[in-house]
Design a protein around this motif. Structure first.
Motif, PDB file in Angstrom:
ATOM      1  N   ALA A   6       0.839  -1.218   0.007  1.00 32.47           N
ATOM      2  CA  ALA A   6       0.128   0.062  -0.057  1.00 32.47           C
ATOM      3  C   ALA A   6       0.923   1.200  -0.091  1.00 32.47           C
ATOM      4  O   ALA A   6       1.711   1.627   0.770  1.00 32.47           O
ATOM      5  CB  ALA A   6      -0.914   0.095   1.263  1.00 32.47           C
ATOM      6  N   THR A   7       0.859   1.973  -1.074  1.00 32.07           N
ATOM      7  CA  THR A   7       1.671   3.422  -1.102  1.00 32.07           C
ATOM      8  C   THR A   7       0.906   4.328  -0.514  1.00 32.07           C
ATOM      9  O   THR A   7      -0.311   4.676  -1.280  1.00 32.07           O
ATOM     10  CB  THR A   7       1.971   3.359  -2.643  1.00 32.07           C
ATOM     11  OG1 THR A   7       2.910   2.340  -3.133  1.00 32.07           O
ATOM     12  CG2 THR A   7       2.749   4.763  -2.795  1.00 32.07           C
ATOM     13  N   ILE A   8       1.108   4.990   0.310  1.00 31.71           N
ATOM     14  CA  ILE A   8       0.446   5.857   1.143  1.00 31.71           C
ATOM     15  C   ILE A   8       1.042   7.394   1.140  1.00 31.71           C
ATOM     16  O   ILE A   8       2.377   7.661   1.682  1.00 31.71           O
ATOM     17  CB  ILE A   8      -0.071   5.477   2.536  1.00 31.71           C
ATOM     18  CG1 ILE A   8      -0.565   4.108   2.428  1.00 31.71           C
ATOM     19  CG2 ILE A   8      -0.766   6.483   3.260  1.00 31.71           C
ATOM     20  CD1 ILE A   8      -0.794   3.379   3.786  1.00 31.71           C
ATOM     21  N   ARG A  49       5.882   9.985   1.754  1.00 30.74           N
ATOM     22  CA  ARG A  49       5.415   8.852   1.242  1.00 30.74           C
ATOM     23  C   ARG A  49       5.552   7.569   1.861  1.00 30.74           C
ATOM     24  O   ARG A  49       6.846   7.456   2.126  1.00 30.74           O
ATOM     25  CB  ARG A  49       5.604   8.680  -0.410  1.00 30.74           C
ATOM     26  CG  ARG A  49       5.252   7.403  -1.190  1.00 30.74           C
ATOM     27  CD  ARG A  49       5.530   7.436  -2.496  1.00 30.74           C
ATOM     28  NE  ARG A  49       4.401   8.428  -3.167  1.00 30.74           N
ATOM     29  CZ  ARG A  49       4.650   8.966  -4.104  1.00 30.74           C
ATOM     30  NH1 ARG A  49       5.685   8.945  -5.209  1.00 30.74           N
ATOM     31  NH2 ARG A  49       3.888   9.737  -4.741  1.00 30.74           N
ATOM     32  N   LEU A  83      -4.363  11.320   5.189  1.00 22.84           N
ATOM     33  CA  LEU A  83      -4.336  10.950   3.890  1.00 22.84           C
ATOM     34  C   LEU A  83      -4.358  12.214   2.902  1.00 22.84           C
ATOM     35  O   LEU A  83      -5.231  12.952   2.940  1.00 22.84           O
ATOM     36  CB  LEU A  83      -4.992  10.010   3.488  1.00 22.84           C
ATOM     37  CG  LEU A  83      -5.187   8.477   4.178  1.00 22.84           C
ATOM     38  CD1 LEU A  83      -6.263   7.672   3.363  1.00 22.84           C
ATOM     39  CD2 LEU A  83      -3.933   8.159   4.145  1.00 22.84           C
ATOM     40  N   PRO A  87      -4.887   5.797  -0.978  1.00 20.21           N
ATOM     41  CA  PRO A  87      -3.638   4.743  -1.082  1.00 20.21           C
ATOM     42  C   PRO A  87      -3.950   4.187  -2.368  1.00 20.21           C
ATOM     43  O   PRO A  87      -4.970   4.052  -2.801  1.00 20.21           O
ATOM     44  CB  PRO A  87      -3.721   3.953   0.102  1.00 20.21           C
ATOM     45  CG  PRO A  87      -4.666   4.636   1.069  1.00 20.21           C
ATOM     46  CD  PRO A  87      -5.689   5.295   0.294  1.00 20.21           C
TER      47      PRO A  87
END
Length: 98
Positions: A6-8, A49, A83, A87
């Motif tokens: 999961a790229t957040i 990130r 956020l 994501p």
């Protein structure tokens, strides 16, 4: 094993808050059926990130069982305020290399 990646991206100056949320939320994942591992990585080039790496026994343990659980709803509630955007989630499996 399936690895969730999961790229957040978090809001500016929300890094410490996000890291605290992830630490507090780890038990939500750990008690899920099929949970195997949990790791958070932070980008060197883009400090806002992160990549959250979660190991699952099967894809369905994440995409069906966990996503339909109250624990997933709680995770989303906790993390939503920090956020920057939704994501991006991918799943990977090990490729045997001789």
């Amino acid at each position: 094993m399936i690895l969730e990646l999961a790229t957040i991206d978090v809001n500016e100056h929300a890094e410490a808050e996000f890291e605290a949320i992830v630490a507090a939320a780890r038990p939500l994942f750990a008690r899920a059926n099929g949970f195997r591992s949990f790791e958070l990585r932070r980008s060197v080039e883009i400090p806002r990130r992160y990549v959250l790496l979660i190991g699952w026994a099967t894809l369905e343990d994440h995409t069906v069982a966990f996503r339909q659980s109250g624990d997933c709803a709680e995770w989303r509630r906790l993390v939503a305020p920090v956020l920057a955007r939704p994501p991006v989630v991918d799943h990977a499996e090990t490729v045997p290399i001789a």
